[in-house]
Write an enzyme that holds these catalytic residues in place. Sequence first.
Site, PDB file in Angstrom:
ATOM      1  N   ASN A   7      -2.265 -15.153  12.472  1.00  0.00           N
ATOM      2  CA  ASN A   7      -2.008 -14.467  11.206  1.00  0.00           C
ATOM      3  C   ASN A   7      -0.535 -14.668  10.829  1.00  0.00           C
ATOM      4  O   ASN A   7       0.359 -14.256  11.574  1.00  0.00           O
ATOM      5  CB  ASN A   7      -2.334 -12.970  11.375  1.00  0.00           C
ATOM      6  CG  ASN A   7      -2.129 -12.204  10.084  1.00  0.00           C
ATOM      7  OD1 ASN A   7      -1.118 -12.382   9.397  1.00  0.00           O
ATOM      8  ND2 ASN A   7      -3.069 -11.346   9.741  1.00  0.00           N
ATOM      9  N   HIS A  10       3.444 -12.201   8.318  1.00  0.00           N
ATOM     10  CA  HIS A  10       4.813 -11.699   8.462  1.00  0.00           C
ATOM     11  C   HIS A  10       5.872 -12.772   8.244  1.00  0.00           C
ATOM     12  O   HIS A  10       7.045 -12.446   8.052  1.00  0.00           O
ATOM     13  CB  HIS A  10       4.989 -10.971   9.793  1.00  0.00           C
ATOM     14  CG  HIS A  10       4.207  -9.699   9.812  1.00  0.00           C
ATOM     15  ND1 HIS A  10       4.161  -8.844   8.721  1.00  0.00           N
ATOM     16  CD2 HIS A  10       3.403  -9.139  10.742  1.00  0.00           C
ATOM     17  CE1 HIS A  10       3.378  -7.825   9.002  1.00  0.00           C
ATOM     18  NE2 HIS A  10       2.896  -7.984  10.219  1.00  0.00           N
ATOM     19  N   HIS A  52      -3.689 -12.403   4.738  1.00  0.00           N
ATOM     20  CA  HIS A  52      -4.232 -11.267   3.998  1.00  0.00           C
ATOM     21  C   HIS A  52      -3.569 -11.261   2.622  1.00  0.00           C
ATOM     22  O   HIS A  52      -2.365 -10.998   2.516  1.00  0.00           O
ATOM     23  CB  HIS A  52      -3.912  -9.987   4.768  1.00  0.00           C
ATOM     24  CG  HIS A  52      -4.485  -8.745   4.149  1.00  0.00           C
ATOM     25  ND1 HIS A  52      -4.332  -7.507   4.720  1.00  0.00           N
ATOM     26  CD2 HIS A  52      -5.219  -8.537   3.031  1.00  0.00           C
ATOM     27  CE1 HIS A  52      -4.934  -6.596   3.981  1.00  0.00           C
ATOM     28  NE2 HIS A  52      -5.477  -7.194   2.933  1.00  0.00           N
ATOM     29  N   ARG A  54      -3.013  -9.284  -0.087  1.00  0.00           N
ATOM     30  CA  ARG A  54      -3.132  -7.864  -0.435  1.00  0.00           C
ATOM     31  C   ARG A  54      -3.040  -7.673  -1.936  1.00  0.00           C
ATOM     32  O   ARG A  54      -2.406  -8.449  -2.636  1.00  0.00           O
ATOM     33  CB  ARG A  54      -2.004  -7.063   0.235  1.00  0.00           C
ATOM     34  CG  ARG A  54      -2.052  -7.066   1.741  1.00  0.00           C
ATOM     35  CD  ARG A  54      -1.011  -6.107   2.269  1.00  0.00           C
ATOM     36  NE  ARG A  54      -1.367  -4.751   1.925  1.00  0.00           N
ATOM     37  CZ  ARG A  54      -1.944  -3.892   2.766  1.00  0.00           C
ATOM     38  NH1 ARG A  54      -2.172  -4.224   4.004  1.00  0.00           N
ATOM     39  NH2 ARG A  54      -2.264  -2.689   2.357  1.00  0.00           N
ATOM     40  N   ARG A  58       2.291  -7.798  -1.100  1.00  0.00           N
ATOM     41  CA  ARG A  58       3.555  -7.474  -0.428  1.00  0.00           C
ATOM     42  C   ARG A  58       4.064  -8.617   0.454  1.00  0.00           C
ATOM     43  O   ARG A  58       5.240  -8.671   0.755  1.00  0.00           O
ATOM     44  CB  ARG A  58       3.454  -6.172   0.362  1.00  0.00           C
ATOM     45  CG  ARG A  58       2.614  -6.248   1.592  1.00  0.00           C
ATOM     46  CD  ARG A  58       2.746  -4.966   2.401  1.00  0.00           C
ATOM     47  NE  ARG A  58       2.070  -3.856   1.737  1.00  0.00           N
ATOM     48  CZ  ARG A  58       1.514  -2.840   2.386  1.00  0.00           C
ATOM     49  NH1 ARG A  58       1.590  -2.775   3.691  1.00  0.00           N
ATOM     50  NH2 ARG A  58       0.906  -1.874   1.744  1.00  0.00           N
ATOM     51  N   THR A 110     -11.591   6.571  10.972  1.00  0.00           N
ATOM     52  CA  THR A 110     -10.495   7.260  11.668  1.00  0.00           C
ATOM     53  C   THR A 110      -9.690   6.292  12.534  1.00  0.00           C
ATOM     54  O   THR A 110      -8.505   6.460  12.715  1.00  0.00           O
ATOM     55  CB  THR A 110     -11.025   8.404  12.553  1.00  0.00           C
ATOM     56  OG1 THR A 110     -12.190   7.948  13.200  1.00  0.00           O
ATOM     57  CG2 THR A 110     -11.285   9.647  11.758  1.00  0.00           C
ATOM     58  N   GLU A 160     -15.047  -8.272  13.269  1.00  0.00           N
ATOM     59  CA  GLU A 160     -13.777  -8.285  14.001  1.00  0.00           C
ATOM     60  C   GLU A 160     -13.542  -6.848  14.452  1.00  0.00           C
ATOM     61  O   GLU A 160     -13.363  -5.949  13.621  1.00  0.00           O
ATOM     62  CB  GLU A 160     -12.633  -8.777  13.107  1.00  0.00           C
ATOM     63  CG  GLU A 160     -11.313  -8.783  13.868  1.00  0.00           C
ATOM     64  CD  GLU A 160     -10.191  -9.494  13.110  1.00  0.00           C
ATOM     65  OE1 GLU A 160     -10.461 -10.474  12.393  1.00  0.00           O
ATOM     66  OE2 GLU A 160      -9.040  -9.048  13.252  1.00  0.00           O
ATOM     67  N   HIS A 200      -5.708  -6.881  16.032  1.00  0.00           N
ATOM     68  CA  HIS A 200      -4.738  -5.830  15.700  1.00  0.00           C
ATOM     69  C   HIS A 200      -4.051  -5.290  16.949  1.00  0.00           C
ATOM     70  O   HIS A 200      -4.691  -4.724  17.823  1.00  0.00           O
ATOM     71  CB  HIS A 200      -5.339  -4.666  14.894  1.00  0.00           C
ATOM     72  CG  HIS A 200      -4.267  -3.892  14.185  1.00  0.00           C
ATOM     73  ND1 HIS A 200      -3.792  -4.243  12.943  1.00  0.00           N
ATOM     74  CD2 HIS A 200      -3.529  -2.834  14.581  1.00  0.00           C
ATOM     75  CE1 HIS A 200      -2.831  -3.422  12.600  1.00  0.00           C
ATOM     76  NE2 HIS A 200      -2.639  -2.565  13.577  1.00  0.00           N
TER      77      HIS A 200
HETATM   78  N1  PXP Z   1      -6.938  -8.662  12.180  1.00  0.00           N
HETATM   79  C1  PXP Z   1      -6.879  -8.040  10.981  1.00  0.00           C
HETATM   80  C2  PXP Z   1      -8.152  -7.818  10.250  1.00  0.00           C
HETATM   81  C3  PXP Z   1      -5.651  -7.646  10.430  1.00  0.00           C
HETATM   82  O1  PXP Z   1      -5.625  -7.036   9.228  1.00  0.00           O
HETATM   83  C4  PXP Z   1      -4.475  -7.923  11.141  1.00  0.00           C
HETATM   84  C5  PXP Z   1      -3.154  -7.527  10.569  1.00  0.00           C
HETATM   85  O2  PXP Z   1      -2.987  -6.180  10.636  1.00  0.00           O
HETATM   86  C6  PXP Z   1      -4.572  -8.556  12.382  1.00  0.00           C
HETATM   87  C7  PXP Z   1      -5.811  -8.916  12.883  1.00  0.00           C
HETATM   88  C8  PXP Z   1      -3.363  -8.893  13.194  1.00  0.00           C
HETATM   89  O3  PXP Z   1      -2.765  -7.751  13.668  1.00  0.00           O
HETATM   90  P1  PXP Z   1      -1.353  -7.875  14.420  1.00  0.00           P
HETATM   91  O4  PXP Z   1      -0.370  -8.309  13.385  1.00  0.00           O
HETATM   92  O5  PXP Z   1      -1.115  -6.511  14.944  1.00  0.00           O
HETATM   93  O6  PXP Z   1      -1.520  -8.917  15.493  1.00  0.00           O
END
Ligand code: PXP
Length: 249
Positions: A7, A10, A52, A54, A58, A110, A160, A200
Amino acid sequence: MILLGVNIDHCATLRQARYRESGRTVGANVEPDPITLAVLAERAGADGITVHLREDRRHIQERDVWRLRETIATRLNLEMACTPAMTEFAVKLQPDSVCLVPENRREVTTEGGLDVVCHEDRVRAVVDAMRATGIATSLFISPDEAQVELAAKLRSPWIELHTGAYAEACHSPERKTQFERLRRAAALAHRLELVVNAGHGINYVNIAEIRTLPHLHELNIGHSIMARALFSGIEEAVSELKRRMNPGQ
Ligand code: PXP
């Protein structure tokens, strides 16, 4: 072998910190470029690239997604909200897969995943629209029986599992409970013939346990890779994580 979706959101977060106001995403001094990062991540062994887009834009911008679509050699996984506007965008873009994620509090369980149970009709509409155009759908859900069962009923081919609660609990006895929840959800999903992905909060330490979840197809990881890449470079960050995901391979 567990696959790695990197991902790259960032990387765009960092670029936007400086260039948001100008509206520029590429060229001249605009840096860092998420598309260059994606190509380097692929070279180091990423099996797919995840972004993503959004609604508040952002980090990743539409132009980034189109450039990725034209550039990357692996799979493009588009995370998106369950809205008609994003559905229309995805149909035009034709990513290899979409992952439906919550973007506002009302859509969140939650534990933080998309609440498919509460938003069954909206989720079904997007899953059906994607299937009609040949795009695989994944649902980012918390590891709960009801969410997994409904994902199967809606004929989303992938899920996921949200590993955030597990990652949060890493230094407490609660970790074992959260791991067991993930394990049970993965086993149920596999019985229901869903492809099991997870993501995540996964990092270079908790990967040692996460990788032992049954039936894991792919992990989507962003933050910890980007954080490590600041010090070691993206290629080393990706290849080190892949080694930890699949030791001995
Ligand atoms: N999977 C999904 C669906 C996400 O939205 C994200 C980003 O929050 C991630 C994985 C990757 O999470 P992280 O940046 O904490 O590795």
